[in-house]
Design a protein around this motif. Sequence first.
Motif, PDB file in Angstrom:
ATOM      1  N   PHE A  96      11.178   7.389  11.345  1.00  0.00           N
ATOM      2  CA  PHE A  96      10.149   6.446  10.895  1.00  0.00           C
ATOM      3  C   PHE A  96       9.216   5.964  12.010  1.00  0.00           C
ATOM      4  O   PHE A  96       8.022   5.857  11.810  1.00  0.00           O
ATOM      5  N   ASN A  97       9.764   5.606  13.197  1.00  0.00           N
ATOM      6  CA  ASN A  97       8.950   5.100  14.324  1.00  0.00           C
ATOM      7  C   ASN A  97       8.115   3.884  13.933  1.00  0.00           C
ATOM      8  O   ASN A  97       6.979   3.726  14.376  1.00  0.00           O
ATOM      9  N   LEU A  98       8.696   3.001  13.131  1.00  0.00           N
ATOM     10  CA  LEU A  98       8.045   1.742  12.795  1.00  0.00           C
ATOM     11  C   LEU A  98       8.418   0.682  13.826  1.00  0.00           C
ATOM     12  O   LEU A  98       9.465   0.760  14.465  1.00  0.00           O
ATOM     13  N   LEU A  99       7.546  -0.299  13.994  1.00  0.00           N
ATOM     14  CA  LEU A  99       7.798  -1.405  14.913  1.00  0.00           C
ATOM     15  C   LEU A  99       8.473  -2.530  14.147  1.00  0.00           C
ATOM     16  O   LEU A  99       7.876  -3.132  13.249  1.00  0.00           O
ATOM     17  N   ASP A 100       9.730  -2.814  14.497  1.00  0.00           N
ATOM     18  CA  ASP A 100      10.531  -3.755  13.715  1.00  0.00           C
ATOM     19  C   ASP A 100      10.049  -5.195  13.793  1.00  0.00           C
ATOM     20  O   ASP A 100      10.372  -6.011  12.923  1.00  0.00           O
ATOM     21  N   ASP A 101       9.287  -5.538  14.846  1.00  0.00           N
ATOM     22  CA  ASP A 101       8.810  -6.921  14.968  1.00  0.00           C
ATOM     23  C   ASP A 101       7.462  -7.137  14.303  1.00  0.00           C
ATOM     24  O   ASP A 101       6.891  -8.226  14.379  1.00  0.00           O
ATOM     25  N   LEU A 102       6.934  -6.099  13.634  1.00  0.00           N
ATOM     26  CA  LEU A 102       5.704  -6.217  12.854  1.00  0.00           C
ATOM     27  C   LEU A 102       6.030  -6.084  11.377  1.00  0.00           C
ATOM     28  O   LEU A 102       6.963  -5.373  10.992  1.00  0.00           O
ATOM     29  N   THR A 103       5.240  -6.735  10.538  1.00  0.00           N
ATOM     30  CA  THR A 103       5.421  -6.591   9.099  1.00  0.00           C
ATOM     31  C   THR A 103       5.021  -5.180   8.665  1.00  0.00           C
ATOM     32  O   THR A 103       4.403  -4.408   9.419  1.00  0.00           O
ATOM     33  N   VAL A 104       5.382  -4.863   7.432  1.00  0.00           N
ATOM     34  CA  VAL A 104       4.992  -3.576   6.855  1.00  0.00           C
ATOM     35  C   VAL A 104       3.477  -3.397   6.936  1.00  0.00           C
ATOM     36  O   VAL A 104       2.977  -2.353   7.381  1.00  0.00           O
ATOM     37  N   GLU A 105       2.730  -4.393   6.512  1.00  0.00           N
ATOM     38  CA  GLU A 105       1.269  -4.286   6.533  1.00  0.00           C
ATOM     39  C   GLU A 105       0.755  -4.069   7.949  1.00  0.00           C
ATOM     40  O   GLU A 105      -0.120  -3.215   8.175  1.00  0.00           O
ATOM     41  N   ASP A 106       1.288  -4.800   8.906  1.00  0.00           N
ATOM     42  CA  ASP A 106       0.813  -4.667  10.281  1.00  0.00           C
ATOM     43  C   ASP A 106       1.162  -3.307  10.872  1.00  0.00           C
ATOM     44  O   ASP A 106       0.398  -2.749  11.672  1.00  0.00           O
ATOM     45  N   ASN A 107       2.293  -2.735  10.499  1.00  0.00           N
ATOM     46  CA  ASN A 107       2.615  -1.377  10.925  1.00  0.00           C
ATOM     47  C   ASN A 107       1.589  -0.380  10.394  1.00  0.00           C
ATOM     48  O   ASN A 107       1.125   0.503  11.121  1.00  0.00           O
ATOM     49  N   VAL A 108       1.226  -0.553   9.131  1.00  0.00           N
ATOM     50  CA  VAL A 108       0.270   0.370   8.511  1.00  0.00           C
ATOM     51  C   VAL A 108      -1.118   0.220   9.130  1.00  0.00           C
ATOM     52  O   VAL A 108      -1.880   1.196   9.230  1.00  0.00           O
ATOM     53  N   LEU A 109      -1.441  -0.964   9.578  1.00  0.00           N
ATOM     54  CA  LEU A 109      -2.765  -1.238  10.140  1.00  0.00           C
ATOM     55  C   LEU A 109      -2.971  -0.667  11.544  1.00  0.00           C
ATOM     56  O   LEU A 109      -4.117  -0.562  11.994  1.00  0.00           O
ATOM     57  N   ILE A 110      -1.911  -0.303  12.227  1.00  0.00           N
ATOM     58  CA  ILE A 110      -2.028   0.106  13.636  1.00  0.00           C
ATOM     59  C   ILE A 110      -3.066   1.214  13.849  1.00  0.00           C
ATOM     60  O   ILE A 110      -3.928   1.100  14.741  1.00  0.00           O
ATOM     61  N   PRO A 111      -3.054   2.322  13.104  1.00  0.00           N
ATOM     62  CA  PRO A 111      -4.053   3.368  13.347  1.00  0.00           C
ATOM     63  C   PRO A 111      -5.486   2.882  13.186  1.00  0.00           C
ATOM     64  O   PRO A 111      -6.378   3.285  13.953  1.00  0.00           O
ATOM     65  N   ALA A 112      -5.734   2.004  12.200  1.00  0.00           N
ATOM     66  CA  ALA A 112      -7.086   1.482  11.992  1.00  0.00           C
ATOM     67  C   ALA A 112      -7.512   0.594  13.150  1.00  0.00           C
ATOM     68  O   ALA A 112      -8.677   0.625  13.579  1.00  0.00           O
ATOM     69  N   GLN A 113      -6.582  -0.191  13.671  1.00  0.00           N
ATOM     70  CA  GLN A 113      -6.897  -1.042  14.819  1.00  0.00           C
ATOM     71  C   GLN A 113      -7.251  -0.192  16.040  1.00  0.00           C
ATOM     72  O   GLN A 113      -8.193  -0.496  16.772  1.00  0.00           O
ATOM     73  N   LEU A 114      -6.498   0.876  16.257  1.00  0.00           N
ATOM     74  CA  LEU A 114      -6.775   1.765  17.386  1.00  0.00           C
ATOM     75  C   LEU A 114      -8.122   2.471  17.229  1.00  0.00           C
ATOM     76  O   LEU A 114      -8.788   2.782  18.219  1.00  0.00           O
ATOM     77  N   ALA A 115      -8.514   2.710  15.976  1.00  0.00           N
ATOM     78  CA  ALA A 115      -9.794   3.381  15.710  1.00  0.00           C
ATOM     79  C   ALA A 115     -10.971   2.415  15.699  1.00  0.00           C
ATOM     80  O   ALA A 115     -12.122   2.842  15.590  1.00  0.00           O
ATOM     81  N   GLY A 116     -10.690   1.103  15.792  1.00  0.00           N
ATOM     82  CA  GLY A 116     -11.771   0.121  15.801  1.00  0.00           C
ATOM     83  C   GLY A 116     -12.326  -0.203  14.433  1.00  0.00           C
ATOM     84  O   GLY A 116     -13.443  -0.732  14.319  1.00  0.00           O
ATOM     85  N   THR A 117     -11.565   0.072  13.381  1.00  0.00           N
ATOM     86  CA  THR A 117     -12.012  -0.246  12.029  1.00  0.00           C
ATOM     87  C   THR A 117     -12.063  -1.761  11.836  1.00  0.00           C
ATOM     88  O   THR A 117     -11.204  -2.491  12.335  1.00  0.00           O
ATOM     89  N   GLY A 118     -13.066  -2.250  11.112  1.00  0.00           N
ATOM     90  CA  GLY A 118     -13.199  -3.681  10.846  1.00  0.00           C
ATOM     91  C   GLY A 118     -11.984  -4.232  10.119  1.00  0.00           C
ATOM     92  O   GLY A 118     -11.360  -3.540   9.307  1.00  0.00           O
ATOM     93  N   ARG A 119     -11.652  -5.485  10.389  1.00  0.00           N
ATOM     94  CA  ARG A 119     -10.442  -6.101   9.860  1.00  0.00           C
ATOM     95  C   ARG A 119     -10.402  -6.100   8.334  1.00  0.00           C
ATOM     96  O   ARG A 119      -9.385  -5.747   7.730  1.00  0.00           O
ATOM     97  N   VAL A 120     -11.496  -6.482   7.705  1.00  0.00           N
ATOM     98  CA  VAL A 120     -11.514  -6.552   6.236  1.00  0.00           C
ATOM     99  C   VAL A 120     -11.346  -5.161   5.631  1.00  0.00           C
ATOM    100  O   VAL A 120     -10.540  -4.953   4.717  1.00  0.00           O
ATOM    101  N   GLU A 121     -12.098  -4.204   6.145  1.00  0.00           N
ATOM    102  CA  GLU A 121     -12.005  -2.838   5.639  1.00  0.00           C
ATOM    103  C   GLU A 121     -10.602  -2.276   5.834  1.00  0.00           C
ATOM    104  O   GLU A 121     -10.046  -1.610   4.947  1.00  0.00           O
ATOM    105  N   ALA A 122     -10.004  -2.532   7.005  1.00  0.00           N
ATOM    106  CA  ALA A 122      -8.669  -2.013   7.295  1.00  0.00           C
ATOM    107  C   ALA A 122      -7.629  -2.599   6.346  1.00  0.00           C
ATOM    108  O   ALA A 122      -6.757  -1.885   5.827  1.00  0.00           O
ATOM    109  N   ARG A 123      -7.714  -3.912   6.100  1.00  0.00           N
ATOM    110  CA  ARG A 123      -6.734  -4.540   5.210  1.00  0.00           C
ATOM    111  C   ARG A 123      -6.897  -4.043   3.771  1.00  0.00           C
ATOM    112  O   ARG A 123      -5.915  -3.888   3.042  1.00  0.00           O
ATOM    113  N   GLU A 124      -8.119  -3.800   3.350  1.00  0.00           N
ATOM    114  CA  GLU A 124      -8.334  -3.242   2.015  1.00  0.00           C
ATOM    115  C   GLU A 124      -7.719  -1.849   1.904  1.00  0.00           C
ATOM    116  O   GLU A 124      -7.084  -1.515   0.900  1.00  0.00           O
ATOM    117  N   ARG A 125      -7.900  -1.052   2.944  1.00  0.00           N
ATOM    118  CA  ARG A 125      -7.329   0.293   2.954  1.00  0.00           C
ATOM    119  C   ARG A 125      -5.795   0.233   2.957  1.00  0.00           C
ATOM    120  O   ARG A 125      -5.136   0.978   2.227  1.00  0.00           O
TER     121      ARG A 125
END
Length: 236
Positions: A96-125
Amino acid sequence: MSAPIIEIRDVSKTYDASDAARPALADFSLEVAAGEALAVLGPSGSGKSTLLNLIAGLDRPDRGVVRIAGTPVHELGEAALAGYRRERIGMVFQFFNLLDDLTVEDNVLIPAQLAGTGRVEARERANELLTRLGIARFARAYPGTLSGGQRQRVAVARALMNNPPLLLADEPTGALDSESAAEVRELLGALVAEGRTLVLVTHDTGLAAQCATRIIELVDGRLARDVRNTPLAVAR
């Protein structure tokens, strides 16, 4: 005819520098078209993981060409490889390679954050993916509270976050009980039925039969078998 999404030409890779070392891959060539789901089978030490690592840009060939979606991966520097993996590749791992100290949503958001995607757009995705994969109710939960099958669904959502053209899966059912493995087979089968390009390394022949449109077998770093398959997920 369109160019293949994966083009590997005359690739060799050896990890031991001694002359007697057997190569992990030996003069290996492979093409995979967009929309194919390729299952890679073979015994331990046959070169399966090496092939996946070369596609992901985690290893470099000693010689030969690795071109993915037009990108000459074998020629890229480290910074360019990081960008390539961020934009072109989604990866699903056995553990899995999930980060246990992050929530499910925050784990999923990691690639978008690294790509510089806007916060609102990333959370919608992220919400769209979690809903689609049937785990939106766990968005605020932590990975350690989920079953193995649920954690692998989170890992798949994370891999799809930036909508990469290629999804790589390394033994995605290998650490799961039979019920969770069945869930993941259904999930990957649904992605294949949608036409997503997948390279799947597995010892699970049931997973290959259910999900792959093509099955290859490696033996001692060479291609021993290459057959077409009608995935059970598509044939139903």
